[in-house]
Scaffold this motif. Structure first.
Motif, PDB file in Angstrom:
ATOM      1  N   THR A 120       4.961  -5.225 -11.388  1.00  8.33           N
ATOM      2  CA  THR A 120       4.445  -4.271 -10.402  1.00  8.33           C
ATOM      3  C   THR A 120       5.501  -3.926  -9.361  1.00  8.33           C
ATOM      4  O   THR A 120       5.592  -2.768  -8.938  1.00  8.33           O
ATOM      5  CB  THR A 120       3.174  -4.797  -9.698  1.00  8.33           C
ATOM      6  OG1 THR A 120       3.447  -6.037  -9.072  1.00  8.33           O
ATOM      7  CG2 THR A 120       2.032  -4.939 -10.685  1.00  8.33           C
ATOM      8  N   GLU A 121       6.306  -4.898  -8.959  1.00  8.33           N
ATOM      9  CA  GLU A 121       7.371  -4.614  -7.992  1.00  8.33           C
ATOM     10  C   GLU A 121       8.359  -3.608  -8.566  1.00  8.33           C
ATOM     11  O   GLU A 121       8.779  -2.680  -7.877  1.00  8.33           O
ATOM     12  CB  GLU A 121       8.108  -5.904  -7.612  1.00  8.33           C
ATOM     13  CG  GLU A 121       7.309  -6.830  -6.732  1.00  8.33           C
ATOM     14  CD  GLU A 121       7.057  -6.257  -5.350  1.00  8.33           C
ATOM     15  OE1 GLU A 121       8.004  -5.746  -4.717  1.00  8.33           O
ATOM     16  OE2 GLU A 121       5.900  -6.307  -4.909  1.00  8.33           O
ATOM     17  N   LYS A 122       8.715  -3.787  -9.829  1.00  4.25           N
ATOM     18  CA  LYS A 122       9.658  -2.865 -10.460  1.00  4.25           C
ATOM     19  C   LYS A 122       9.031  -1.487 -10.639  1.00  4.25           C
ATOM     20  O   LYS A 122       9.665  -0.465 -10.398  1.00  4.25           O
ATOM     21  CB  LYS A 122      10.113  -3.423 -11.814  1.00  4.25           C
ATOM     22  CG  LYS A 122      11.157  -2.559 -12.491  1.00  4.25           C
ATOM     23  CD  LYS A 122      11.730  -3.242 -13.703  1.00  4.25           C
ATOM     24  CE  LYS A 122      12.715  -2.324 -14.378  1.00  4.25           C
ATOM     25  NZ  LYS A 122      14.057  -2.853 -14.384  1.00  4.25           N
ATOM     26  N   ALA A 123       7.777  -1.442 -11.016  1.00  4.41           N
ATOM     27  CA  ALA A 123       7.100  -0.160 -11.222  1.00  4.41           C
ATOM     28  C   ALA A 123       6.942   0.621  -9.917  1.00  4.41           C
ATOM     29  O   ALA A 123       6.952   1.853  -9.927  1.00  4.41           O
ATOM     30  CB  ALA A 123       5.735  -0.385 -11.867  1.00  4.41           C
ATOM     31  N   MET A 124       6.799  -0.083  -8.798  1.00  2.43           N
ATOM     32  CA  MET A 124       6.573   0.578  -7.510  1.00  2.43           C
ATOM     33  C   MET A 124       7.802   0.586  -6.604  1.00  2.43           C
ATOM     34  O   MET A 124       7.690   0.884  -5.414  1.00  2.43           O
ATOM     35  CB  MET A 124       5.414  -0.111  -6.783  1.00  2.43           C
ATOM     36  CG  MET A 124       4.106  -0.015  -7.501  1.00  2.43           C
ATOM     37  SD  MET A 124       2.696  -0.647  -6.548  1.00  2.43           S
ATOM     38  CE  MET A 124       3.194  -2.311  -6.163  1.00  2.43           C
ATOM     39  N   ALA A 125       8.959   0.270  -7.134  1.00  5.24           N
ATOM     40  CA  ALA A 125      10.169   0.224  -6.308  1.00  5.24           C
ATOM     41  C   ALA A 125      10.392   1.558  -5.604  1.00  5.24           C
ATOM     42  O   ALA A 125      10.194   2.628  -6.188  1.00  5.24           O
ATOM     43  CB  ALA A 125      11.379  -0.122  -7.176  1.00  5.24           C
TER      44      ALA A 125
ATOM     45  N   PRO B 286       5.554   1.131   2.476  1.00  8.05           N
ATOM     46  CA  PRO B 286       5.720   0.604   1.117  1.00  8.05           C
ATOM     47  C   PRO B 286       4.440  -0.083   0.631  1.00  8.05           C
ATOM     48  O   PRO B 286       3.674  -0.601   1.441  1.00  8.05           O
ATOM     49  CB  PRO B 286       6.855  -0.391   1.257  1.00  8.05           C
ATOM     50  CG  PRO B 286       6.935  -0.714   2.701  1.00  8.05           C
ATOM     51  CD  PRO B 286       6.391   0.477   3.441  1.00  8.05           C
ATOM     52  N   PRO B 287       4.221  -0.093  -0.676  1.00  9.54           N
ATOM     53  CA  PRO B 287       3.039  -0.765  -1.227  1.00  9.54           C
ATOM     54  C   PRO B 287       3.076  -2.261  -0.919  1.00  9.54           C
ATOM     55  O   PRO B 287       4.135  -2.874  -0.849  1.00  9.54           O
ATOM     56  CB  PRO B 287       3.155  -0.533  -2.733  1.00  9.54           C
ATOM     57  CG  PRO B 287       4.151   0.545  -2.912  1.00  9.54           C
ATOM     58  CD  PRO B 287       5.033   0.524  -1.702  1.00  9.54           C
ATOM     59  N   THR B 288       1.915  -2.827  -0.743  1.00  8.99           N
ATOM     60  CA  THR B 288       1.804  -4.268  -0.512  1.00  8.99           C
ATOM     61  C   THR B 288       2.081  -4.994  -1.825  1.00  8.99           C
ATOM     62  O   THR B 288       1.505  -4.652  -2.854  1.00  8.99           O
ATOM     63  CB  THR B 288       0.387  -4.614  -0.017  1.00  8.99           C
ATOM     64  OG1 THR B 288       0.118  -3.856   1.159  1.00  8.99           O
ATOM     65  CG2 THR B 288       0.258  -6.096   0.283  1.00  8.99           C
ATOM     66  N   PRO B 289       2.970  -5.985  -1.806  1.00  7.35           N
ATOM     67  CA  PRO B 289       3.255  -6.739  -3.036  1.00  7.35           C
ATOM     68  C   PRO B 289       1.986  -7.394  -3.584  1.00  7.35           C
ATOM     69  O   PRO B 289       1.146  -7.881  -2.825  1.00  7.35           O
ATOM     70  CB  PRO B 289       4.263  -7.798  -2.579  1.00  7.35           C
ATOM     71  CG  PRO B 289       4.855  -7.257  -1.329  1.00  7.35           C
ATOM     72  CD  PRO B 289       3.775  -6.442  -0.677  1.00  7.35           C
ATOM     73  N   ILE B 290       1.859  -7.415  -4.886  1.00  4.86           N
ATOM     74  CA  ILE B 290       0.672  -7.980  -5.528  1.00  4.86           C
ATOM     75  C   ILE B 290       0.493  -9.450  -5.165  1.00  4.86           C
ATOM     76  O   ILE B 290      -0.625  -9.939  -5.061  1.00  4.86           O
ATOM     77  CB  ILE B 290       0.709  -7.781  -7.056  1.00  4.86           C
ATOM     78  CG1 ILE B 290      -0.668  -8.072  -7.653  1.00  4.86           C
ATOM     79  CG2 ILE B 290       1.751  -8.647  -7.694  1.00  4.86           C
ATOM     80  CD1 ILE B 290      -0.808  -7.672  -9.091  1.00  4.86           C
ATOM     81  N   ALA B 291       1.584 -10.143  -4.939  1.00  8.81           N
ATOM     82  CA  ALA B 291       1.498 -11.564  -4.591  1.00  8.81           C
ATOM     83  C   ALA B 291       0.750 -11.773  -3.275  1.00  8.81           C
ATOM     84  O   ALA B 291       0.129 -12.806  -3.073  1.00  8.81           O
ATOM     85  CB  ALA B 291       2.888 -12.176  -4.507  1.00  8.81           C
ATOM     86  N   ARG B 292       0.784 -10.782  -2.384  1.00  6.47           N
ATOM     87  CA  ARG B 292       0.049 -10.891  -1.116  1.00  6.47           C
ATOM     88  C   ARG B 292      -1.399 -10.471  -1.270  1.00  6.47           C
ATOM     89  O   ARG B 292      -2.274 -10.958  -0.569  1.00  6.47           O
ATOM     90  CB  ARG B 292       0.735 -10.043  -0.048  1.00  6.47           C
ATOM     91  CG  ARG B 292       2.051 -10.663   0.395  1.00  6.47           C
ATOM     92  CD  ARG B 292       2.732  -9.917   1.496  1.00  6.47           C
ATOM     93  NE  ARG B 292       1.862  -9.695   2.634  1.00  6.47           N
ATOM     94  CZ  ARG B 292       2.024  -8.693   3.489  1.00  6.47           C
ATOM     95  NH1 ARG B 292       3.018  -7.835   3.310  1.00  6.47           N
ATOM     96  NH2 ARG B 292       1.205  -8.550   4.508  1.00  6.47           N
ATOM     97  N   VAL B 293      -1.664  -9.561  -2.180  1.00  8.71           N
ATOM     98  CA  VAL B 293      -3.019  -9.059  -2.387  1.00  8.71           C
ATOM     99  C   VAL B 293      -3.817 -10.005  -3.280  1.00  8.71           C
ATOM    100  O   VAL B 293      -4.984 -10.283  -3.016  1.00  8.71           O
ATOM    101  CB  VAL B 293      -2.989  -7.648  -3.019  1.00  8.71           C
ATOM    102  CG1 VAL B 293      -4.377  -7.154  -3.333  1.00  8.71           C
ATOM    103  CG2 VAL B 293      -2.268  -6.677  -2.094  1.00  8.71           C
ATOM    104  N   ALA B 294      -3.202 -10.463  -4.340  1.00 10.97           N
ATOM    105  CA  ALA B 294      -3.868 -11.345  -5.308  1.00 10.97           C
ATOM    106  C   ALA B 294      -3.092 -12.648  -5.386  1.00 10.97           C
ATOM    107  O   ALA B 294      -2.261 -12.845  -6.271  1.00 10.97           O
ATOM    108  CB  ALA B 294      -3.934 -10.664  -6.670  1.00 10.97           C
TER     109      ALA B 294
END
Length: 70
Positions: A20-25, A1-9
């Motif tokens: 972003t979470e909804k777009a990449m669900a 799964p994609p890394t949540p943006i909160a962990r990246v930025a």
């Protein structure tokens, strides 16, 4: 799964994280139903309006409607 943006930025706005979470669900039923719906949420974020993907309380939404920091 994609890394949540909160962990990246770290420090990214919670509304953008929700978008972003909804777009990449992983489950298609949990994603935006269309690009227009995604664009609407992005536009709402940029205009400091209520973002549908981000669940907030009535107080936060009311504050955004009136555009003041109550």
């Amino acid at each position: 799964p994609p890394t949540p943006i909160a962990r990246v930025a770290r420090g990214a706005p919670v509304e953008l994280d929700a978008i972003t979470e909804k777009a990449m669900a992983r489950d298609p039923q949990q994603r935006y139903p269309s690009m227009r719906a995604l664009a609407d949420d992005l536009r709402a974020y940029l205009e400091r309006r209520v973002v549908r993907a981000h669940k907030t309380g009535a107080f936060v939404e009311l504050r955004k409607w009136f555009g003041s920091p109550l």
